[in-house]
Design a protein around this motif. Structure first.
Motif, mmCIF file in Angstrom:
data_model
loop_
_atom_site.group_PDB
_atom_site.id
_atom_site.type_symbol
_atom_site.label_atom_id
_atom_site.label_comp_id
_atom_site.label_asym_id
_atom_site.label_seq_id
_atom_site.Cartn_x
_atom_site.Cartn_y
_atom_site.Cartn_z
ATOM 1 N N ALA A 171 0.817 -1.209 0.000
ATOM 2 C CA ALA A 171 0.000 0.000 0.000
ATOM 3 C C ALA A 171 0.856 1.266 0.000
ATOM 4 O O ALA A 171 0.591 2.215 -0.750
ATOM 5 C CB ALA A 171 -0.935 -0.005 1.210
ATOM 6 N N THR A 374 -10.537 -3.781 8.003
ATOM 7 C CA THR A 374 -9.395 -4.309 7.249
ATOM 8 C C THR A 374 -9.053 -5.724 7.697
ATOM 9 O O THR A 374 -8.737 -6.593 6.877
ATOM 10 C CB THR A 374 -8.178 -3.386 7.426
ATOM 11 N N TRP A 388 -5.815 -3.428 -0.976
ATOM 12 C CA TRP A 388 -5.771 -1.982 -0.834
ATOM 13 C C TRP A 388 -6.466 -1.298 -2.009
ATOM 14 O O TRP A 388 -7.172 -0.302 -1.839
ATOM 15 C CB TRP A 388 -4.330 -1.494 -0.728
ATOM 16 N N ALA A 392 -9.151 1.087 -0.806
ATOM 17 C CA ALA A 392 -8.666 2.465 -0.762
ATOM 18 C C ALA A 392 -9.637 3.509 -1.297
ATOM 19 O O ALA A 392 -9.762 4.585 -0.683
ATOM 20 C CB ALA A 392 -7.329 2.558 -1.508
ATOM 21 N N TYR A 413 -4.328 0.953 7.756
ATOM 22 C CA TYR A 413 -4.548 -0.208 6.888
ATOM 23 C C TYR A 413 -3.366 -1.174 6.984
ATOM 24 O O TYR A 413 -3.544 -2.395 7.105
ATOM 25 C CB TYR A 413 -4.735 0.247 5.441
ATOM 26 N N ASN A 414 -2.157 -0.640 6.921
ATOM 27 C CA ASN A 414 -0.967 -1.493 6.884
ATOM 28 C C ASN A 414 -0.803 -2.335 8.140
ATOM 29 O O ASN A 414 -0.526 -3.533 8.070
ATOM 30 C CB ASN A 414 0.290 -0.631 6.670
ATOM 31 N N GLU A 417 -3.610 -4.856 8.208
ATOM 32 C CA GLU A 417 -3.528 -5.820 7.123
ATOM 33 C C GLU A 417 -2.678 -7.030 7.504
ATOM 34 O O GLU A 417 -2.943 -8.159 7.053
ATOM 35 C CB GLU A 417 -2.933 -5.129 5.879
#
Length: 476
Positions: A171, A374, A388, A392, A413-414, A417
């Motif tokens: 991402a 997520t 993503w 996104a 998100y990361n 994830e």
């Protein structure tokens, strides 16, 4: 090779629950490609329910299918370059040296976890193979009896804990590369270099906390005494004697066995890298996915010494890229249907989802909801970069609407994830091939990590998110 599944009646507490989940997952979870196919049809049905015409949906599917061609190749190269570097002779010697460091079974497990996460910050593909080879090297020690399942799970922690907070984050790399971003997403987010995402002090702090937590859990959950199951107990052959390249048989093969061309290619790459660092801001250089892959590919060539050895390593790495190559086009198609198939009121499914998340409001509550969403979606769509692209457009639009910092939204998100990787075994596959184990052998330990990670991640994204201010998108 065979693996032996321990009788869960001898396990206690969380370990017993984790092993039961592992058995259920292996029995009922289909291949990740099937999840991607199902996702396409679910998104198409959602668009149809939103009032999109069948023609609009199929046109979005067909025109968007190849939107991620460049990014698909780039992510496949992350895996390939990591594999090639990890299996090179210099790295193999380094692994043998490192394998002699631990002095106890528990410290060996936590040591593998620490190194796999440290390497993953640079390249998650390298982390998987490096961690697996390190686990095998430690398991070969005659003076140390270590649980091979726990070692394998520790080797996976690079991808199960911090990979997406590092430099090979799908991402973050995508958001920093204008040419790889679909136009609809670029218009919402603009360009976000690493200075806005992985290199913020908040992201680095979150990464450090998660590393410390993971190492501690790995150390204290490592089996001891009679509970230890070694590689021999599990029926795993630990012979890693390298297969030498076939001898040269004709004059035309001379350059294939020569070190001249790899050295020259390495010097060219070094010269290019120095030039980039002297003429461009350092964050621009390290945020370049193409430059990153160039350096790792040429590093692999140099470390293997000859073109013949390098190509032999590449041929072994290619199978690990198969999942990316066939799944990412489906994710691109999903994203296209979400963002292009206009329905009732002139709105797409993506825009409706953006309205829903915006209705939650800003602040810590928004961060926690995005993280949880997520995690849940990641169990069924196990692909950081591909997912993503699906998530996104509406998540980043919602972040803009509620004035949440866009770079931090990427990091929410990361960090979230990575959590599904501790439950869904899809990304374990390259590592399992190295270890000679089954997913069920590792998931008991990784699920335990998941239980500890989830609440800590939710608290971190809430508290650290409060330190950011909103910055308007920067369009190229």
């Amino acid at each position: 090779m065979t693996s032996v599944l321990p009788d869960t009646r001898t396990e206690k507490g969380l370990a017993r629950v984790a092993q039961a989940l592992a058995r259920w997952t292996e029995k009922w979870f289909p291949d990740a490609y099937v999840f991607a196919l199902v996702g396409v049809f679910l998104v198409a049905l959602a668009a149809l329910a939103n009032g999109s015409t069948p023609q609009t949906i199929v046109e979005s599917f067909g025109t968007g299918f190849w939107d991620l061609t460049a990014f698909t190749l780039q992510m496949a190269m992350v895996v390939l370059t990591g594999y090639v570097v990890a299996t090179s002779p210099p790295v193999a010697r380094l692994i043998c040296t490192l394998a002699a460091v631990p002095r106890s079974a528990a410290s060996a497990v936590s040591f593998v976890a620490l190194l796999s996460m440290s390497v993953s910050f640079v390249n998650w593909g390298l982390s998987l193979i490096f961690g697996g080879l390190l686990a095998r090297a430690i398991a070969r020690r005659a003076d140390l009896r270590v649980d091979y399942r726990a070692l394998g799970a520790a080797a996976f922690m690079g991808l199960g804990a911090v990979w997406a907070l590092g430099m090979s984050s799908s991402a973050a790399q995508l958001q920093a590369t204008a040419a790889s971003l679909p136009p609809a997403l670029l218009a919402v987010t603009g360009i976000l270099d690493f200075g806005s995402t992985i290199f913020t002090w908040q992201s680095l702090t979150m990464c450090a906390v998660i590393i410390a937590l993971t190492v501690a859990v790995a150390h204290f959950s490592a089996p001891r005494g009679d509970a230890i199951r070694t590689a021999r107990d599990l029926g795993v052959d630990l012979d890693d004697t390298p297969v030498p390249a076939a001898p040269r048989t004709r004059p035309g093969e001379w350059l294939e066995y020569s070190r001249i061309l790899p050295i020259l290619a390495g010097l060219l790459t070094l010269g290019w890298l120095v030039s980039q660092l002297l003429t461009l801001p350092i964050l621009t250089v390290v945020s370049s996915l193409n430059g990153y892959l160039l350096v790792f590919l040429m590093l692999g060539l140099v470390l293997h010494g000859t073109p013949r050895n390098f190509l032999q390593a590449v041929s072994k790495a290619v199978p690990a890229t198969a999942g990316i190559l066939v799944q990412f086009p489906l994710y691109a198609a999903m994203a296209a249907i979400l963002t292009r198939a206009v329905g009732n009121g002139g709105l797409t499914v993506s825009e409706h989802l953006a309205e829903f998340f915006t209705s939650i409001g800003g602040g810590g509550g928004f961060a926690v909801i995005i993280a949880l969403y997520t995690v849940v979606l990641g169990v069924f769509v196990p692909s950081g970069g591909g997912k993503w692209l699906v998530e996104a457009p509406y998540v980043m639009q919602s972040a803009t609407d509620v004035q949440m910092n866009l770079g931090w939204t990427v990091q929410i998100y990361n960090v979230a994830e990575a959590l599904p990787n501790l439950v869904n075994p899809f990304f374990m596959l390259p590592l399992l091939a190295v270890l000679g184990l089954k997913a069920r052998d590792l998931v008991g330990f990784t699920f335990l990590q998941f239980i500890f990670h989830l609440p800590v991640v939710l608290v971190l994204v809430w508290l650290l998110g409060e330190t950011f201010a909103f910055v308007a998108p920067v369009l190229p």
